[in-house]
Design a protein around this motif. Structure first.
Motif, PDB file in Angstrom:
ATOM      1  N   THR A 135       0.825  -1.204   0.000  1.00 13.23           N
ATOM      2  CA  THR A 135       0.000   0.000   0.000  1.00 13.23           C
ATOM      3  C   THR A 135       0.860   1.255   0.000  1.00 13.23           C
ATOM      4  OG1 THR A 135      -1.769  -1.153   1.162  1.00 13.23           O
ATOM      5  CG2 THR A 135      -1.809   1.248   1.229  1.00 13.23           C
ATOM      6  N   ALA A 136       1.908   1.251   0.828  1.00 15.27           N
ATOM      7  CA  ALA A 136       2.796   2.412   0.880  1.00 15.27           C
ATOM      8  C   ALA A 136       3.500   2.624  -0.454  1.00 15.27           C
ATOM      9  CB  ALA A 136       3.820   2.230   2.003  1.00 15.27           C
ATOM     10  N   ALA A 137       3.944   1.530  -1.083  1.00 17.13           N
ATOM     11  CA  ALA A 137       4.605   1.662  -2.386  1.00 17.13           C
ATOM     12  C   ALA A 137       3.640   2.198  -3.436  1.00 17.13           C
ATOM     13  CB  ALA A 137       5.167   0.300  -2.817  1.00 17.13           C
ATOM     14  N   ALA A 138       2.390   1.719  -3.409  1.00 21.70           N
ATOM     15  CA  ALA A 138       1.399   2.221  -4.367  1.00 21.70           C
ATOM     16  C   ALA A 138       1.110   3.701  -4.135  1.00 21.70           C
ATOM     17  CB  ALA A 138       0.106   1.405  -4.258  1.00 21.70           C
ATOM     18  N   ASP A 139       1.033   4.122  -2.859  1.00 19.24           N
ATOM     19  CA  ASP A 139       0.809   5.545  -2.564  1.00 19.24           C
ATOM     20  C   ASP A 139       1.968   6.403  -3.050  1.00 19.24           C
ATOM     21  OD1 ASP A 139      -1.621   5.019  -1.434  1.00 19.24           O
ATOM     22  OD2 ASP A 139      -0.880   4.956   0.623  1.00 19.24           O
ATOM     23  N   LEU A 140       3.197   5.924  -2.861  1.00 15.84           N
ATOM     24  CA  LEU A 140       4.352   6.687  -3.332  1.00 15.84           C
ATOM     25  C   LEU A 140       4.352   6.807  -4.856  1.00 15.84           C
ATOM     26  CD1 LEU A 140       7.210   5.336  -1.024  1.00 15.84           C
ATOM     27  CD2 LEU A 140       6.193   7.613  -0.996  1.00 15.84           C
ATOM     28  N   ARG A 141       3.976   5.713  -5.543  1.00 13.67           N
ATOM     29  CA  ARG A 141       3.906   5.777  -7.012  1.00 13.67           C
ATOM     30  C   ARG A 141       2.821   6.754  -7.455  1.00 13.67           C
ATOM     31  NH1 ARG A 141       4.668   0.134  -6.481  1.00 13.67           N
ATOM     32  NH2 ARG A 141       2.432  -0.216  -6.707  1.00 13.67           N
ATOM     33  N   ARG A 142       1.698   6.757  -6.726  1.00 13.38           N
ATOM     34  CA  ARG A 142       0.627   7.698  -7.081  1.00 13.38           C
ATOM     35  C   ARG A 142       1.078   9.140  -6.887  1.00 13.38           C
ATOM     36  NH1 ARG A 142      -2.646  10.516  -4.049  1.00 13.38           N
ATOM     37  NH2 ARG A 142      -2.078   9.358  -2.159  1.00 13.38           N
ATOM     38  N   TYR A 157     -10.035   8.634   8.111  1.00 14.14           N
ATOM     39  CA  TYR A 157     -10.362   9.693   7.148  1.00 14.14           C
ATOM     40  C   TYR A 157     -10.346   9.158   5.722  1.00 14.14           C
ATOM     41  CZ  TYR A 157      -9.812  13.933   4.345  1.00 14.14           C
ATOM     42  OH  TYR A 157      -9.958  14.918   3.398  1.00 14.14           O
ATOM     43  N   PHE A 158      -9.276   8.477   5.349  1.00 12.44           N
ATOM     44  CA  PHE A 158      -9.169   8.019   3.964  1.00 12.44           C
ATOM     45  C   PHE A 158     -10.125   6.859   3.676  1.00 12.44           C
ATOM     46  CE2 PHE A 158      -5.034  10.198   4.422  1.00 12.44           C
ATOM     47  CZ  PHE A 158      -5.178  11.081   3.358  1.00 12.44           C
ATOM     48  N   THR A 159     -10.499   6.097   4.700  1.00 13.62           N
ATOM     49  CA  THR A 159     -11.531   5.072   4.499  1.00 13.62           C
ATOM     50  C   THR A 159     -12.858   5.720   4.142  1.00 13.62           C
ATOM     51  OG1 THR A 159     -10.452   3.544   6.042  1.00 13.62           O
ATOM     52  CG2 THR A 159     -12.795   3.202   5.609  1.00 13.62           C
ATOM     53  N   VAL A 160     -13.255   6.732   4.907  1.00 16.75           N
ATOM     54  CA  VAL A 160     -14.501   7.435   4.606  1.00 16.75           C
ATOM     55  C   VAL A 160     -14.399   8.139   3.259  1.00 16.75           C
ATOM     56  CG1 VAL A 160     -16.059   9.276   5.356  1.00 16.75           C
ATOM     57  CG2 VAL A 160     -15.082   7.701   7.039  1.00 16.75           C
ATOM     58  N   SER A 210     -14.070  -1.804  -6.918  1.00 11.93           N
ATOM     59  CA  SER A 210     -14.332  -0.453  -6.428  1.00 11.93           C
ATOM     60  C   SER A 210     -13.405  -0.072  -5.279  1.00 11.93           C
ATOM     61  CB  SER A 210     -15.793  -0.332  -5.976  1.00 11.93           C
ATOM     62  OG  SER A 210     -16.074  -1.288  -4.974  1.00 11.93           O
ATOM     63  N   GLY A 211     -12.344  -0.823  -5.068  1.00 12.92           N
ATOM     64  CA  GLY A 211     -11.401  -0.507  -4.012  1.00 12.92           C
ATOM     65  C   GLY A 211     -11.755  -1.071  -2.662  1.00 12.92           C
ATOM     66  N   MET A 212     -12.876  -1.817  -2.556  1.00 11.95           N
ATOM     67  CA  MET A 212     -13.292  -2.351  -1.271  1.00 11.95           C
ATOM     68  C   MET A 212     -12.270  -3.342  -0.712  1.00 11.95           C
ATOM     69  SD  MET A 212     -16.240  -1.016  -0.406  1.00 11.95           S
ATOM     70  CE  MET A 212     -17.774  -0.310  -1.030  1.00 11.95           C
ATOM     71  N   ALA A 213     -11.723  -4.184  -1.575  1.00 11.54           N
ATOM     72  CA  ALA A 213     -10.737  -5.159  -1.104  1.00 11.54           C
ATOM     73  C   ALA A 213      -9.496  -4.463  -0.560  1.00 11.54           C
ATOM     74  CB  ALA A 213     -10.361  -6.122  -2.232  1.00 11.54           C
ATOM     75  N   GLY A 214      -9.072  -3.378  -1.222  1.00  9.98           N
ATOM     76  CA  GLY A 214      -7.934  -2.629  -0.720  1.00  9.98           C
ATOM     77  C   GLY A 214      -8.198  -2.007   0.630  1.00  9.98           C
ATOM     78  N   LEU A 215      -9.413  -1.494   0.822  1.00  9.46           N
ATOM     79  CA  LEU A 215      -9.775  -0.936   2.123  1.00  9.46           C
ATOM     80  C   LEU A 215      -9.761  -2.016   3.204  1.00  9.46           C
ATOM     81  CD1 LEU A 215     -12.728   1.501   1.312  1.00  9.46           C
ATOM     82  CD2 LEU A 215     -10.434   2.092   2.080  1.00  9.46           C
ATOM     83  N   ALA A 216     -10.331  -3.172   2.876  1.00 12.46           N
ATOM     84  CA  ALA A 216     -10.342  -4.265   3.855  1.00 12.46           C
ATOM     85  C   ALA A 216      -8.925  -4.666   4.232  1.00 12.46           C
ATOM     86  CB  ALA A 216     -11.116  -5.459   3.302  1.00 12.46           C
ATOM     87  N   PHE A 270     -13.410  -4.885   8.436  1.00 10.20           N
ATOM     88  CA  PHE A 270     -14.158  -4.225   7.372  1.00 10.20           C
ATOM     89  C   PHE A 270     -15.299  -5.150   6.982  1.00 10.20           C
ATOM     90  CE2 PHE A 270     -15.085  -3.100   2.976  1.00 10.20           C
ATOM     91  CZ  PHE A 270     -15.048  -1.717   2.996  1.00 10.20           C
ATOM     92  N   VAL A 271     -16.545  -4.702   7.183  1.00  7.95           N
ATOM     93  CA  VAL A 271     -17.726  -5.523   6.906  1.00  7.95           C
ATOM     94  C   VAL A 271     -18.604  -4.794   5.894  1.00  7.95           C
ATOM     95  CG1 VAL A 271     -19.753  -6.650   7.877  1.00  7.95           C
ATOM     96  CG2 VAL A 271     -17.646  -6.495   9.233  1.00  7.95           C
ATOM     97  N   LEU A 272     -18.899  -5.459   4.783  1.00  6.60           N
ATOM     98  CA  LEU A 272     -19.707  -4.881   3.707  1.00  6.60           C
ATOM     99  C   LEU A 272     -21.043  -5.605   3.637  1.00  6.60           C
ATOM    100  CD1 LEU A 272     -20.109  -3.147   1.125  1.00  6.60           C
ATOM    101  CD2 LEU A 272     -18.943  -4.982  -0.137  1.00  6.60           C
TER     102      LEU A 272
END
Length: 416
Positions: free
Chosen positions: A197-204, A307-310, A369-375, A385-387
């Protein structure tokens, strides 16, 4: 609800579900159980012989230079044997046992490695598994072989009973040694998620800087260079170029502000979750009501994840839900952990987030939709994380995070 979900998830991960009842005579499960029981004989005999020879040589030579390294190497082999048996039990018996954590000597060098291997409880239990199974594998092989020839009416029941004993042995001797061991294995898996996740954020961030503000600043520098050249020969054209450059500066600043907000918004740092989530709700294309009931602020890292989850959930509401309205609720649950429910450190307390909308529903963790990444991101910090999103709606997402109260008094009072 969350405690029940946590218990269920743990049971599934460790394969603690009760053994299935006997199936029909020709069921696939029956034949897999028979194959497992018959394969026990060659594998069990080979493992017993290897362990017996290894222990005899290792203990007999323990006073020499090669004895203890031989024992340590044999224990590493026992770990690999345990991995093989866990895979076989998962494939044929449906028993899924969590992998134990890897060996991690506290220091580098031969002797720390040797000591870590010799006191590894997982490897010793794997060796015990190989050693004590010889009478059992001889019995099961003989019984199953005889029943295959003369006892077809009772074979499914006998095979099920014998394989249930094997299931119990696998769970007892091939699972992580205790709750701490299982937790270490989970944290190792979560660390991979956090790193990715951190590597993906840095690339973004790098991509946004390169394609956005950096490109604008390069164009701005070129425009100002042209304006400088035209300043004497064509002042009006130079003035127009400067005006255009001024507009580019404003756009670059706005892009940098948006990028900074995506890293960590200033309003969250200065004023906390309540105002920050209200700001998020105001930018959503669907009317959103917010309710934040917190008597103090959690740890900065937990605030950021919340915050970023919401933020991502509200983006999904805007893009995919076709909802008319949505709501965000945040509150603290007193857990009454080891420090007690009145402790302001918040030991055992949880931060609960509920985001709901009245849209068309049908959201899934694997729906892109990014749900798996949030979980995964919440799981990396011991969150849940419950959907709940049936087709036709409504959609309800419950996120739970550890509280971990803030330790920086200055940060907590910065917005006062």
């Amino acid at each position: 609800m969350t405690e029940r979900s946590r218990s269920s998830a743990a049971d599934d991960a460790l394969g603690d579900a009760p053994p299935p009842p006997p199936r029909a005579l020709l069921s696939g499960l029956m034949w897999r159980e028979i194959a497992y029981l018959l394969a026990n004989f060659p594998l069990g005999v080979a493992a017993f012989v290897v362990v017996l020879v290894w222990l005899t040589l290792g203990i007999g030579l323990s006073l020499t230079v090669v004895g203890l390294p031989l024992l340590a190497t044999g224990l590493l082999v026992c770990r690999q044997y345990g991995r093989l048996e866990r895979a076989r039990a998962a494939a044929l018996l449906g028993v899924r046992v969590a992998e134990p954590s890897r060996l991690r000597p506290r220091e580098r060098g031969f002797f720390p490695w040797l000591w870590t291997c010799l006191k590894d409880p997982v490897a010793w239990r794997h060796a015990l598994f190989a050693f004590v199974r010889l009478p059992w594998v001889l019995l099961t092989f003989t019984v199953v072989l005889v029943l295959l020839v003369v006892g077809w009416p009772v074979l499914p029941w006998v095979a099920r009973w014998l394989s249930n004993v094997d299931r119990a042995m696998v769970r007892a001797l091939l699972s992580p040694s205790d709750e701490l061991e299982r937790r270490i294995a989970e944290l190792e898996s979560d660390r991979v998620t956090v790193t990715d996740t951190a590597a993906a954020d840095l690339r973004r961030i790098e991509r946004d800087l390169h394609d956005g503000a950096q490109a604008r600043l390069v164009a701005l520098a070129m425009g100002l260079g042209l304006a400088k050249e035209k300043l004497l020969e064509d002042p009006e054209a130079a003035a127009a170029m400067v005006d255009e450059a001024h507009g580019e500066v404003k756009l670059a600043l706005q892009e940098l502000r948006d990028l900074a907000r995506g890293i960590h918004p200033a309003i969250l740092t200065d004023r906390g979750l309540g105002p920050a989530l209200s700001s998020l709700a105001g930018r959503c294309t669907v009317p959103v009501t917010t309710s934040v009931d917190l008597d103090e602020r959690p740890a900065p890292a937990i605030e950021g994840i919340a915050y970023f989850t919401v933020s991502e959930l509200l983006q999904n509401v805007s893009k995919h839900s076709a909802a008319r309205q949505a709501s965000v609720e945040v509150w603290r649950v007193k857990g009454g952990g080891p420090a007690g429910p009145s402790d302001r450190g918040g030991a055992g307390d949880r931060l609960l987030i509920l985001v709901s909308d009245d849209g068309r529903g049908g959201a899934r963790l694997d729906g892109g939709s990014g749900m798996a990444g949030l979980a995964g991101r919440l799981g990396s910090v011991d969150g849940l994380f419950v959907l709940d999103s049936p087709v036709g709606g409504p959609t309800r997402v419950t996120a739970e995070l550890p509280w971990r109260a803030r330790t920086e008094p200055a940060a907590a009072s910065r917005g006062r």
